[in-house]
Design a protein around this motif. Structure first.
Motif, PDB file in Angstrom:
ATOM      1  N   LYS A  71      -9.299  -8.279   7.180  1.00 29.52           N
ATOM      2  CA  LYS A  71      -8.760  -9.001   6.028  1.00 29.52           C
ATOM      3  C   LYS A  71      -7.381  -8.461   5.716  1.00 29.52           C
ATOM      4  CE  LYS A  71     -12.986  -9.676   3.253  1.00 29.52           C
ATOM      5  NZ  LYS A  71     -13.964  -9.237   4.236  1.00 29.52           N
ATOM      6  N   ARG A  72      -6.504  -9.331   5.226  1.00 30.64           N
ATOM      7  CA  ARG A  72      -5.259  -8.843   4.634  1.00 30.64           C
ATOM      8  C   ARG A  72      -5.612  -8.278   3.271  1.00 30.64           C
ATOM      9  NH1 ARG A  72      -0.788  -9.275   6.944  1.00 30.64           N
ATOM     10  NH2 ARG A  72      -0.610 -10.662   8.733  1.00 30.64           N
ATOM     11  N   VAL A  73      -5.203  -7.059   2.989  1.00 31.75           N
ATOM     12  CA  VAL A  73      -5.552  -6.483   1.699  1.00 31.75           C
ATOM     13  C   VAL A  73      -4.316  -5.884   1.038  1.00 31.75           C
ATOM     14  CG1 VAL A  73      -6.453  -4.432   2.900  1.00 31.75           C
ATOM     15  CG2 VAL A  73      -7.034  -4.804   0.522  1.00 31.75           C
ATOM     16  N   SER A  74      -4.060  -6.267  -0.203  1.00 30.74           N
ATOM     17  CA  SER A  74      -2.948  -5.703  -0.965  1.00 30.74           C
ATOM     18  C   SER A  74      -3.506  -5.122  -2.251  1.00 30.74           C
ATOM     19  CB  SER A  74      -1.928  -6.769  -1.354  1.00 30.74           C
ATOM     20  OG  SER A  74      -1.692  -7.637  -0.287  1.00 30.74           O
ATOM     21  N   LEU A  88      -7.637 -10.008   0.462  1.00 29.92           N
ATOM     22  CA  LEU A  88      -7.993  -9.402  -0.823  1.00 29.92           C
ATOM     23  C   LEU A  88      -6.721  -9.008  -1.555  1.00 29.92           C
ATOM     24  CD1 LEU A  88     -10.849  -6.908   0.174  1.00 29.92           C
ATOM     25  CD2 LEU A  88     -11.084  -8.911  -1.308  1.00 29.92           C
ATOM     26  N   VAL A  89      -6.684  -9.309  -2.842  1.00 27.83           N
ATOM     27  CA  VAL A  89      -5.588  -8.841  -3.674  1.00 27.83           C
ATOM     28  C   VAL A  89      -6.216  -8.160  -4.885  1.00 27.83           C
ATOM     29  CG1 VAL A  89      -3.522  -9.460  -4.953  1.00 27.83           C
ATOM     30  CG2 VAL A  89      -4.186 -10.808  -2.970  1.00 27.83           C
ATOM     31  N   GLU A 129     -10.530  -1.381   1.036  1.00 28.60           N
ATOM     32  CA  GLU A 129      -9.784  -1.267   2.297  1.00 28.60           C
ATOM     33  C   GLU A 129     -10.718  -1.023   3.483  1.00 28.60           C
ATOM     34  OE1 GLU A 129      -5.391   0.006   0.649  1.00 28.60           O
ATOM     35  OE2 GLU A 129      -6.688   1.591   1.420  1.00 28.60           O
ATOM     36  N   LEU A 130     -11.749  -0.221   3.256  1.00 25.04           N
ATOM     37  CA  LEU A 130     -12.695   0.038   4.353  1.00 25.04           C
ATOM     38  C   LEU A 130     -13.422  -1.242   4.759  1.00 25.04           C
ATOM     39  CD1 LEU A 130     -14.596   3.403   3.781  1.00 25.04           C
ATOM     40  CD2 LEU A 130     -13.290   2.679   5.785  1.00 25.04           C
ATOM     41  N   GLY A 131     -13.914  -1.970   3.767  1.00 20.76           N
ATOM     42  CA  GLY A 131     -14.644  -3.201   4.058  1.00 20.76           C
ATOM     43  C   GLY A 131     -13.732  -4.230   4.696  1.00 20.76           C
ATOM     44  N   ALA A 132     -12.507  -4.298   4.232  1.00 16.43           N
ATOM     45  CA  ALA A 132     -11.556  -5.275   4.751  1.00 16.43           C
ATOM     46  C   ALA A 132     -11.247  -5.015   6.218  1.00 16.43           C
ATOM     47  CB  ALA A 132     -10.274  -5.245   3.927  1.00 16.43           C
TER      48      ALA A 132
END
Lengths: 277, 323
Positions: free
Chosen positions: A239-242, A217-218, A231-234
């Motif tokens: 998932k990589r999340v930025s 996710l970006v 961020e919680l779902g990722a």
């Protein structure tokens, strides 16, 4: 005789097709435009299209992906007047920055691998390499502004790396991203690599976060609550999340491009290979 | 052999069949009914692999998947059967002994059927000897399209008799007749081939047991495979056979059904075409003993939809084993 101009229906872009929301919903933006209000099921269809297209796109050479991105830049340049009028006062500068950003990103297509990959010293008879690979399907949440540059600055690094993206366009001014679908449709990018949704952030962000087929996710310029949801779902399927706090600006777009931006949607793989000595 | 008493097949209105079939895709199936439909559809799957590269290991792995489609969940039903080439039947029969999952084997020179009759019969015999519970035979499309219908009938009857003669007190070999509707050109031909097959199945004695004989759309090797109009025409042939002779012929659409949604469209079609025939309240055909889906990727999509329905989260393809 005065001729009435024909307004364009602003559709979403899923799997290479211009579609309305399956839900049939649309909403007014300003006093003249209406855009689709994408649903959870539209997101699902977009992810399906993306995961189908991604393996082929990532197995294309970096060089080819770069060439196709140059082509996107060319297409955008050719339509710069239309985009500029869509974007209002600062439009001309924003379109120029978006074209330059695409060209810059295209240049990185076959170079980020050398900058980000490493040959690691190890105590043993092995070569040890770390190489980068695209994460797969990336969810992109665009900032509200700048509408075009915010969109381009997030998708370009992700697709040049070999990912397929599912994008939620700017909520306040989605027209630029929707218009950009026509640039994509004419630039040899395989159908499904870029999918563009319009809709409500609070409604869609939980599904961006929890869909397990989305591997990265970006997001940029989103509020604290959205950040928390993403961020919680990722975390659920790693998932990589930025989440980028400061969205890109027309003056300082260069700061947001290059290997650092591409790295957000890469996964690293380390390989041990026996050496002869 | 005596001439078959094939009832005159009615002609099919192709436009209306297409329109009627389309209607079944508009039923609203939500929540509890969707959950039920998904589980029922999963229990009707013939998990299939028919590739030249099939290996014993792949067959064993598919058999494990067939018994427990989601190993961590014991409330998820097993599929109805596995469907392989004859060379894999022994391995599958061993792997599935005592599990209730049936072993189906394609036979009679699948998929073309372009072999001498004695080779096709021998093929069938061997599959039965190796432990197949069900035989999926192909009809002789070349003969059918040339108008040599008696020949087609005789061949189906010969294979059906082989299966019927193999019946023992504790095991009844069933037969599915593949029409390969994608090669039959018209819906009239589909109806005719269906009626021909059903009469041959009845003549052989396989229909002494409900579901002892099936008609099946396709091999999965040519396109188009199963479509809804074709399946509708075949279901109507089954309905008319029931009205005429009281027999229960099974139906198996195969090939091209990859997602859960079309699967429940088919179930709607079965219910609305074959409901209430024998005066009972339900529809006997909504059971794996009388309806199957021949598919390889359908099972995983059904599992995805079950998880989505229960958790609200879309699972990824990698959340489920390939085989």
């Amino acid at each position: 005789m005065v001729r009435e101009s024909i307004d364009k229906t602003l559709k979403m872009f899923i799997g290479g097709a211009f579609v309305r929301s399956e839900s049939g919903r649309s909403e007014a933006i300003g006093n003249r435009l209406r855009v689709c209000r994408g649903s959870r099921k539209d997101l699902r269809s977009a992810v399906e299209a993306a995961s189908k297209a991604q393996p082929g796109w990532s197995s294309a050479t970096g060089y080819l992906r770069g060439q196709i991105m140059y082509r996107m830049a060319e297409m955008l340049e050719g339509r710069s007047a239309a985009f500029a009028s869509l974007l209002g006062e600062t439009g001309k500068a924003e379109v120029a920055a978006a074209v330059d950003l695409l060209v810059s990103c295209a240049g990185w297509s076959d170079k980020h691998q050398q900058i980000l990959g490493t040959a690691n010293p190890v105590a043993g008879p092995y070569h040890n390499f770390t190489v980068s690979e695209p994460v797969g399907v990336v969810g992109v949440v665009c900032p509200d502004a700048p509408p075009l540059l915010g969109f381009v600055s997030l998708i370009a690094p992700a697709i040049v790396a070999g990912n397929a993206v599912v994008v939620l366009a700017s909520r306040s001014s989605p027209a630029a991203a929707v218009e950009f679908a026509e640039v994509i449709a004419t630039s040899d990018i395989p159908a499904g690599v870029v999918n563009i949704l319009t809709g409500d952030l609070a409604e869609l962000s939980p599904h961006f976060a929890s869909h397990r087929e989305i591997a990265g996710l970006v997001a940029a310029g989103v509020d604290r609550e959205t950040r928390r949801v993403l961020e919680l779902g990722a975390a659920e399927n790693l998932k990589r999340v930025s989440v980028i706090d400061e969205p890109v600006s027309v003056e300082r777009w260069r700061a947001g491009i290059g290997p650092g931006a591409i790295e957000r949607t890469l996964e690293f793989k380390t390989i041990w290979h026996p050496s002869s000595a | 052999m005596s001439a078959p008493v094939i009832p005159t097949s009615p002609t099919v209105d192709a436009v209306m069949a297409a329109q009627r079939a389309k209607g079944f895709t508009t039923r609203s199936i939500k929540r509890e009914s969707k959950g039920q439909a998904l589980r029922l559809a999963l229990s009707m799957v013939d998990l299939t692999t028919l590739e030249g590269k099939d290996s014993p290991e792949k067959i064993e792995s598919i058999c494990r998947k067939a018994v427990s489609p989601m190993p961590e969940r014991c409330d998820i039903p097993s599929v109805a059967a596995v469907c392989f080439y004859p060379s894999m039947v022994k391995i599958a029969a061993e792997a599935l002994a005592g599990t209730g999952v049936k072993v189906a084997s394609v036979a009679t020179g699948f998929p073309s059927g372009q072999f001498p009759l004695d080779v096709r019969l021998r093929d069938t015999e061997e599959a039965i000897q190796d432990g197949a519970d069900e035989i999926d035979m192909v009809i002789n499309r070349g003969a059918f399209l040339s108008g040599r219908r008696q020949e087609v009938y005789d061949e189906i009857l010969a294979v059906a008799k082989l299966c019927r003669d193999a019946w023992t007190s504790d095991k009844h070999v069933h037969l599915k007749v593949i029409l390969e509707t994608g090669e039959l050109e018209t819906l009239d031909n589909v109806r005719l081939a269906s009626d021909l097959s059903i009469v041959a199945l009845g003549e052989s004695g396989l229909l002494d047991e409900p579901g002892g004989g099936f008609i099946k759309t396709s091999t999965g090797k040519i396109s188009p495979a199963a479509t809804m109009p074709v399946t509708l025409v075949m279901l109507e042939a089954i309905r008319d056979a029931h009205r005429r002779d009281g027999v229960y012929v099974g139906m198996k659409p195969a090939g091209g059904i990859r997602a859960a949604k079309p699967a429940w469209h088919y179930l709607c079609m079965v219910k609305e075409t074959l409901e209430g025939l024998d005066g009972s309240a339900g529809c006997p055909w909504l059971s794996p003993s009388l309806f199957r889906f021949g598919a390889s990727s359908l099972a995983n999509d059904i599992l995805r939809q079950i998880v989505k329905l229960e958790t609200g989260t879309y699972p990824a393809a990698y959340d489920f084993s390939e085989a």
